[in-house]
Scaffold this motif. Structure first.
Motif, PDB file in Angstrom:
ATOM      1  N   PHE A  95       4.775-111.501 -12.748  1.00  0.00           N
ATOM      2  CA  PHE A  95       4.543-110.448 -13.734  1.00  0.00           C
ATOM      3  C   PHE A  95       3.063-110.079 -13.798  1.00  0.00           C
ATOM      4  N   VAL A  96       2.206-111.077 -13.859  1.00  0.00           N
ATOM      5  CA  VAL A  96       0.749-110.876 -13.864  1.00  0.00           C
ATOM      6  C   VAL A  96       0.160-111.799 -12.790  1.00  0.00           C
ATOM      7  N   PRO A  97       0.054-111.325 -11.551  1.00  0.00           N
ATOM      8  CA  PRO A  97      -0.327-112.208 -10.429  1.00  0.00           C
ATOM      9  C   PRO A  97      -1.661-112.918 -10.592  1.00  0.00           C
ATOM     10  N   ARG A  98      -2.615-112.337 -11.319  1.00  0.00           N
ATOM     11  CA  ARG A  98      -3.929-112.980 -11.386  1.00  0.00           C
ATOM     12  C   ARG A  98      -4.030-114.082 -12.442  1.00  0.00           C
ATOM     13  N   CYS A  99      -2.918-114.406 -13.090  1.00  0.00           N
ATOM     14  CA  CYS A  99      -2.954-115.507 -14.049  1.00  0.00           C
ATOM     15  C   CYS A  99      -2.824-116.847 -13.315  1.00  0.00           C
ATOM     16  N   GLU A 100      -3.246-117.909 -13.989  1.00  0.00           N
ATOM     17  CA  GLU A 100      -2.994-119.268 -13.533  1.00  0.00           C
ATOM     18  C   GLU A 100      -1.878-119.845 -14.402  1.00  0.00           C
ATOM     19  N   THR A 101      -1.093-120.757 -13.837  1.00  0.00           N
ATOM     20  CA  THR A 101       0.007-121.352 -14.589  1.00  0.00           C
ATOM     21  C   THR A 101      -0.184-122.861 -14.701  1.00  0.00           C
ATOM     22  N   TYR A 102       0.360-123.410 -15.784  1.00  0.00           N
ATOM     23  CA  TYR A 102       0.315-124.858 -15.981  1.00  0.00           C
ATOM     24  C   TYR A 102       1.681-125.316 -16.478  1.00  0.00           C
ATOM     25  N   LEU A 103       2.285-126.213 -15.718  1.00  0.00           N
ATOM     26  CA  LEU A 103       3.570-126.786 -16.105  1.00  0.00           C
ATOM     27  C   LEU A 103       3.307-127.987 -17.005  1.00  0.00           C
ATOM     28  N   VAL A 104       3.662-127.862 -18.258  1.00  0.00           N
ATOM     29  CA  VAL A 104       3.411-128.925 -19.232  1.00  0.00           C
ATOM     30  C   VAL A 104       4.220-130.164 -18.858  1.00  0.00           C
ATOM     31  N   ASP A 105       3.543-131.290 -18.802  1.00  0.00           N
ATOM     32  CA  ASP A 105       4.182-132.570 -18.503  1.00  0.00           C
ATOM     33  C   ASP A 105       4.576-133.224 -19.824  1.00  0.00           C
ATOM     34  N   VAL A 106       5.863-133.196 -20.136  1.00  0.00           N
ATOM     35  CA  VAL A 106       6.327-133.682 -21.433  1.00  0.00           C
ATOM     36  C   VAL A 106       6.203-135.197 -21.559  1.00  0.00           C
ATOM     37  N   SER A 107       5.944-135.879 -20.446  1.00  0.00           N
ATOM     38  CA  SER A 107       5.762-137.329 -20.511  1.00  0.00           C
ATOM     39  C   SER A 107       4.339-137.695 -20.915  1.00  0.00           C
ATOM     40  N   ARG A 108       3.438-136.716 -20.945  1.00  0.00           N
ATOM     41  CA  ARG A 108       2.041-136.960 -21.301  1.00  0.00           C
ATOM     42  C   ARG A 108       1.789-136.540 -22.743  1.00  0.00           C
ATOM     43  N   THR A 109       0.729-137.062 -23.310  1.00  0.00           N
ATOM     44  CA  THR A 109       0.367-136.712 -24.679  1.00  0.00           C
ATOM     45  C   THR A 109      -0.229-135.299 -24.716  1.00  0.00           C
ATOM     46  N   ALA A 110      -0.335-134.777 -25.923  1.00  0.00           N
ATOM     47  CA  ALA A 110      -0.939-133.450 -26.099  1.00  0.00           C
ATOM     48  C   ALA A 110      -2.372-133.442 -25.589  1.00  0.00           C
ATOM     49  N   GLU A 111      -3.126-134.513 -25.879  1.00  0.00           N
ATOM     50  CA  GLU A 111      -4.518-134.575 -25.436  1.00  0.00           C
ATOM     51  C   GLU A 111      -4.616-134.632 -23.914  1.00  0.00           C
ATOM     52  N   ILE A 136      -1.384-119.519 -18.433  1.00  0.00           N
ATOM     53  CA  ILE A 136      -0.181-119.562 -19.255  1.00  0.00           C
ATOM     54  C   ILE A 136       0.540-120.872 -18.970  1.00  0.00           C
ATOM     55  N   ALA A 137       0.978-121.544 -20.021  1.00  0.00           N
ATOM     56  CA  ALA A 137       1.593-122.865 -19.919  1.00  0.00           C
ATOM     57  C   ALA A 137       3.006-122.847 -20.475  1.00  0.00           C
ATOM     58  N   ASP A 138       3.870-123.641 -19.859  1.00  0.00           N
ATOM     59  CA  ASP A 138       5.255-123.722 -20.311  1.00  0.00           C
ATOM     60  C   ASP A 138       5.859-124.997 -19.743  1.00  0.00           C
ATOM     61  N   ILE A 139       7.016-125.404 -20.263  1.00  0.00           N
ATOM     62  CA  ILE A 139       7.723-126.565 -19.718  1.00  0.00           C
ATOM     63  C   ILE A 139       8.716-126.151 -18.640  1.00  0.00           C
TER      64      ILE A 139
END
Length: 385
Positions: free
Chosen positions: A234-250, A220-223
């Motif tokens: 909430f769901v311990p077995r998930c992985e998280t990704y903090l979106v870096d708004v300084s980087r491009t979508a790609e 799950i990804a979010d800023i």
């Protein structure tokens, strides 16, 4: 209590509107206006007509769309052109029934499906009643919603809650239905990776549904790091990704893909985009594997100009969308009542109906850290006297 009994308890003061109960029965309601204000005021209580029920609304969840209607006055072509009672995530107690109602009775606790379609158009007749162009949807002008003490609704679109479910859980069936419809159109595959953008209420429900569906791995990804911390608890077995708004979508997409593995086959087969933000939709298109599905669940701007058309085309990515839901309440109630999924932790704050303005204001400020705010009403209804 039958309609006749209810009428005998309360004097009808308006002979021109026999369906109205006198305002001496308090009905505080949260209204939005065309000039972007919200206020709590009394509204008339309507008597249920043929095929309708009168509900004492016990719990309503605040949705981002309620805030949108207040702050901007519109969501796409849906515009606030006059006063309208907000709210569509509701559950309550039946206190009156109109002629011909057989599916529920006075005293039943119910979850409310807010949309009442015309039932005669092509889409209604083919089972896609969520696409009905003439749907009367609670909380969308000009149709009053669930943020009032008493509301009338078509009996066919209320569903009895088992004794094991609370009103709060009943109100969660509506946002759960959004996710259920999304995964119906973009199936979650057992043992296959899924990526979720947005750790708001819908994204978090999608996270729990993905867990229950056997998806793996789940990212799950979010800023917001705060939202991602909540997602991990909430769901311990998930992985998280903090979106870096300084980087491009790609660039963000490449970093996300590494969480799944190094090969194209390892990339997520399904992406549930739950923000509606253009940059997030673009990132989702680059993150999904070839021949995968990007399901846009979030509500975004009317026009997005930068969608990577040729990338989507050459990779045969299915870019899909949803419009609400259909036929989800029975299954949603079963999933919650039988413990297949548990959404209780999403309700981080509760306010009484009398503080509905404060509740909507609080919910609209991300600095308050709320996930799902519920407005509850514990007043004694006529059937409880």
């Amino acid at each position: 209590m039958t309609v006749d009994t209810l009428k005998s308890k309360i004097r009808d003061s308006d002979p021109l509107r026999s369906e109205n109960i006198t305002p001496t029965l308090p009905n505080p309601s949260l209204k939005v206006t065309a000039d972007h204000t919200i206020r709590l005021e009394e509204s008339p209580v309507l008597m249920p007509k043929k095929g309708q029920v009168l509900i004492h609304v016990k719990t309503t969840g605040i949705c981002g769309s309620d805030v949108h209607f207040w702050k901007t006055g519109a969501i796409g072509d849906l515009k606030v052109l006059g006063d309208c009672i907000l709210g569509h995530e509701g559950a309550g107690l039946i206190i009156g029934v109109g002629e011909g109602v057989t599916n529920v009775a006075v005293g039943d606790r119910v979850a409310i499906e807010p949309g009442v379609p015309c039932e005669i158009c092509h889409f209604c007749k083919t089972g896609n009643y969520n696409l009905c162009p003439d749907v009367a949807f609670a909380g969308v002008y000009p149709y009053n919603g669930t943020l009032q003490r008493y509301m009338v609704h078509k009996a066919e679109y209320v569903f009895q809650l088992p004794d094991t479910m609370t009103y709060s859980q009943g109100a969660l069936v509506e946002p759960l239905s959004v996710v259920m419809h999304a995964v119906e159109r973009a199936p979650l595959l057992f043992g296959a990776g899924v990526l979720i953008f947005g750790a708001g209420p819908i994204g978090l429900i999608a996270l729990e549904v993905a867990r229950a569906s056997g998806s793996a791995p789940i990212v799950i990804a979010d800023i917001s790091s705060h939202r991602l911390e909540f997602a991990k608890s909430f769901v311990p077995r998930c992985e998280t990704y903090l979106v870096d708004v300084s980087r491009t979508a790609e660039e963000n997409a490449r970093r996300i893909r590494k969480l799944y593995g190094l090969s194209e086959r390892d990339a997520p087969a399904t992406v549930l985009e739950c923000t509606g933000v253009e940059s997030s939709v673009i990132t989702a298109c680059f993150a999904v594997r070839r021949a995968g599905v990007v399901m846009v669940v979030g509500v975004g701007r009317p026009v997005m100009n930068n969608i990577p058309f040729m990338h989507i085309s050459l990779a045969e990515i299915d870019l899909k969308f949803i419009n609400r839901y259909h036929d989800t309440w029975p299954s949603g109630i079963k999933a919650l009542s039988e413990g297949i999924i548990n959404l209780d932790k999403l309700v981080t704050h509760k306010f009484p109906l009398e503080q509905a303005v404060d509740a909507l204001t609080f919910s609209s400020d991300v600095r308050n850290g709320s996930i799902k705010v519920h407005i509850v009403d514990d007043e004694v209804a006529p059937e409880e006297l």
